[in-house]
Design a protein around this motif. Structure first.
Motif, short mmCIF file in Angstrom:
data_model
loop_
_atom_site.label_atom_id
_atom_site.label_comp_id
_atom_site.label_asym_id
_atom_site.label_seq_id
_atom_site.Cartn_x
_atom_site.Cartn_y
_atom_site.Cartn_z
N LYS A 184 -94.00 -64.15 -17.37
CA LYS A 184 -94.12 -63.54 -18.70
C LYS A 184 -95.42 -63.97 -19.37
N GLN A 185 -95.78 -65.22 -19.20
CA GLN A 185 -96.98 -65.75 -19.84
C GLN A 185 -98.25 -65.13 -19.26
N VAL A 186 -98.30 -65.01 -17.92
CA VAL A 186 -99.51 -64.47 -17.30
C VAL A 186 -99.69 -62.99 -17.65
N LEU A 187 -98.58 -62.27 -17.79
CA LEU A 187 -98.65 -60.87 -18.22
C LEU A 187 -99.20 -60.78 -19.65
N LYS A 188 -98.70 -61.66 -20.51
CA LYS A 188 -99.16 -61.69 -21.89
C LYS A 188 -100.64 -62.03 -21.98
N ASP A 189 -101.06 -63.02 -21.18
CA ASP A 189 -102.46 -63.44 -21.19
C ASP A 189 -103.41 -62.32 -20.80
N HIS A 190 -102.94 -61.42 -19.96
CA HIS A 190 -103.79 -60.34 -19.47
C HIS A 190 -103.52 -59.01 -20.18
N GLY A 191 -102.63 -59.02 -21.16
CA GLY A 191 -102.36 -57.82 -21.92
C GLY A 191 -101.75 -56.70 -21.09
N VAL A 192 -100.86 -57.08 -20.16
CA VAL A 192 -100.23 -56.09 -19.29
C VAL A 192 -98.78 -55.89 -19.68
N ASN A 193 -98.37 -54.65 -19.80
CA ASN A 193 -96.98 -54.29 -20.11
C ASN A 193 -96.31 -53.92 -18.77
N LEU A 194 -95.28 -54.66 -18.38
CA LEU A 194 -94.63 -54.46 -17.09
C LEU A 194 -93.24 -53.85 -17.25
N ILE A 195 -92.97 -52.83 -16.44
CA ILE A 195 -91.64 -52.23 -16.38
C ILE A 195 -91.13 -52.47 -14.96
N GLY A 196 -90.04 -53.25 -14.84
CA GLY A 196 -89.50 -53.54 -13.52
C GLY A 196 -90.20 -54.72 -12.87
N ALA A 197 -90.02 -54.84 -11.54
CA ALA A 197 -90.63 -55.88 -10.69
C ALA A 197 -89.95 -57.24 -10.86
N GLY A 198 -89.83 -57.94 -9.76
CA GLY A 198 -89.25 -59.28 -9.76
C GLY A 198 -90.34 -60.32 -9.57
N ARG A 199 -89.93 -61.58 -9.55
CA ARG A 199 -90.90 -62.67 -9.41
C ARG A 199 -91.59 -62.66 -8.04
N ASP A 200 -90.99 -61.97 -7.05
CA ASP A 200 -91.63 -61.88 -5.73
C ASP A 200 -92.94 -61.08 -5.79
N GLU A 201 -93.11 -60.31 -6.88
CA GLU A 201 -94.35 -59.54 -7.05
C GLU A 201 -95.24 -60.15 -8.13
N ALA A 202 -94.95 -61.36 -8.55
CA ALA A 202 -95.75 -62.01 -9.59
C ALA A 202 -97.21 -62.12 -9.17
N PRO A 203 -98.13 -62.02 -10.10
CA PRO A 203 -99.57 -62.10 -9.76
C PRO A 203 -99.94 -63.36 -8.98
N MET A 204 -99.26 -64.46 -9.27
CA MET A 204 -99.59 -65.73 -8.61
C MET A 204 -99.21 -65.73 -7.13
N ALA A 205 -98.43 -64.76 -6.70
CA ALA A 205 -98.04 -64.67 -5.28
C ALA A 205 -99.15 -64.08 -4.43
#
Length: 474
Positions: free
Chosen positions: A417-438
């Protein structure tokens, strides 16, 4: 006192652990139960060595016959690998896991292999590593293409300035939700089914197996599946005018999609992989690289089915892009599309070869492509340089640095949630397996392939939709 003959006794006499051993033990301990053990073992050793000499023996004839019949059963012909792997180019090797390199080394030992290359986003897969490029002589490897046949990227650049997205984000979100569908097995039904000429293609009647997949393909037309597939709005920036695309310098709203041939392609991949394994027996470590000759019926069937699946995947993107352009009232200034998980007939050093790009982007001289980062990292519109050592290829994305299991274990919802907020991205769906850090650092990946592609424009994700049920393609 009678001495029992054991399996160990007969194994020492040359028998092996097959049904023959059980038959021999039964005979040894019934017909010869009163005989000295060493004499019985010596007799059965003779039968093992010369069964034809005992075909007229009233007691041992069944054993001798069984031995001769077993010897005449055709043995599976294992196709040997060549002793030393052919050399191949590796881009960004220091950031590629050992498993991917090991898989590529095995692929380079196939007797049909002509050349290979490994892209900087490479990671371990099934058979050919993801990010692996393999050129073969008159042979097609279903797992060298991959399960999601024809998986591709498609980009529409709209005549809408970037500022419009910032002012109307809710509209873009509403239309994105209304005109996309995600998740393994999910599709449209009845009046909601999309239409496209690809569904009426004659190739669907090629075999009963393919014909039976036609309705499923139609229901999933224009959908995106699970896994790492996405539909996203973002801002694309051209730092200078691109004459080939006829686009001026500037920042535009754009739509980027990533998905493939859905259940249709996955079913085709599974069917022909099993067929290839039945027909092409390779050593255990290379079993997932089983291939079909293009001069065989099975090879031709797969080639036609693969191309149909690729065109179907393209049609899925076309349906989504057409719906979205109409929904937001946009004109498309340019559309670029490229696919991976496919095989092409191409020329390499004067010879026609079959080039498998499993998770690799075509990058022949002047060929346009899209290389995405992650849901927060930028993607790049690129133009290929036609590097022969890379077999005219480039990476298909950033590539995973964590498996899905590792990502779920190591990344919290709060982190994501934090990394999405930091980059100003609004996400619909997706699990942690698709997190940017992966995923690997896309800038690092691009730096490793400056000799393969030129960057034309940079795409920054803003509104991303992915499957929200953790599903993979069925």
């Amino acid at each position: 006192m009678e001495t029992q003959i054991t399996g160990t006794d007969l194994l020492s006499a040359g028998y092996t652990e097959t049904p023959i051993l059980g038959l021999a033990l039964k005979l040894a301990n019934t017909a010869y139960s009163g005989q000295p053990k060493e004499d019985v073992v010596a007799l059965f050793k003779k039968v093992k060595g010369y069964p034809e000499s005992f075909l007229d023996d009233e007691v041992l004839e069944p054993l001798a016959t069984a031995m001769i019949e077993e010897a005449n059963i055709p043995k599976e012909d294992i196709i040997p690998l060549i002793e030393n792997a052919k050399e191949y180019a590796v881009y960004g090797e220091k950031n590629i896991e050992k498993g991917a390199l090991d898989q590529m080394n095995i692929a380079m030992r196939l007797p049909v292999t002509v050349a290979g290359a490994l892209m900087p986003d490479a990671h371990q897969g099934y058979g050919l590593p993801i990010g692996g490029v393999l050129a073969t002589r008159n042979a097609i490897i279903p797992y060298g293409v991959g399960v999601d046949i024809g998986c591709r990227m498609a980009l529409s650049v709209y005549d809408i300035p970037a500022e419009d997205y910032m002012l109307n984000e809710s509209k873009y979100k509403r239309e994105l939700i209304a005109h996309t569908k995600f998740g393994a097995g999910h599709g449209y039904h009845g009046q909601y089914k999309a239409s496209h000429d690809v569904i009426d293609r004659a190739e669907f009647g090629m075999t009963k197996f393919i014909k039976n997949l036609q309705d499923k393909a139609w229901s999933q037309l224009g959908t995106s599946g699970g896994g790492n597939h996405f539909v996203e709005f973002g801002i694309i920036e051209f730092e200078e005018r691109d004459e080939a695309l006829n686009i001026d310098k500037g920042r535009y709203v754009a739509l980027l999609t990533h998905s493939g041939s859905r259940g249709f392609g996955a079913t085709v991949a599974g069917h022909y992989t099993r067929l290839a394994k039945d027909l092409c027996k390779l050593p255990k470590e290379a079993a997932n690289l089983a291939y079909l000759g293009l001069d065989t019926q099975e090879g031709q069937e797969y080639w036609i089915a693969m191309n149909l699946a690729g065109d179907y995947a393209s049609a899925c993107h076309e349906v989504i892009h057409d719906k979205m352009a109409k929904a937001i009232g946009a004109q498309v200034l340019a559309k670029v599309e490229n696919h991976h998980n496919f095989a092409w007939k191409e020329m390499h050093e004067g010879e026609e070869v079959i080039v498998h790009r499993k998770g690799a982007t075509p990058a022949g001289k002047g060929v346009m492509g899209i290389i995405p980062g992650s849901m927060t990292a930028p993607g790049f519109l690129v133009r290929g340089k036609g590097e022969e050592a890379a077999i005219n290829s480039a990476s298909h994305g950033a590539g995973r640095q964590m498996s899905r299991t590792q990502a779920i274990k190591n990344i919290t919802k709060a982190d994501m949630k934090q990394v999405l907020k930091d980059h100003g991205v609004n996400l619909i769906g997706a699990g942690r397996d698709e997190a940017p850090m992966a995923y690997k650092d896309i800038d690092m990946v691009m730096a490793a392939q400056t000799g393969l592609v030129d960057v034309v424009a940079k795409f920054t994700p803003k509104l991303v939709r992915m499957a929200d049920d953790g599903s993979r393609e069925d």
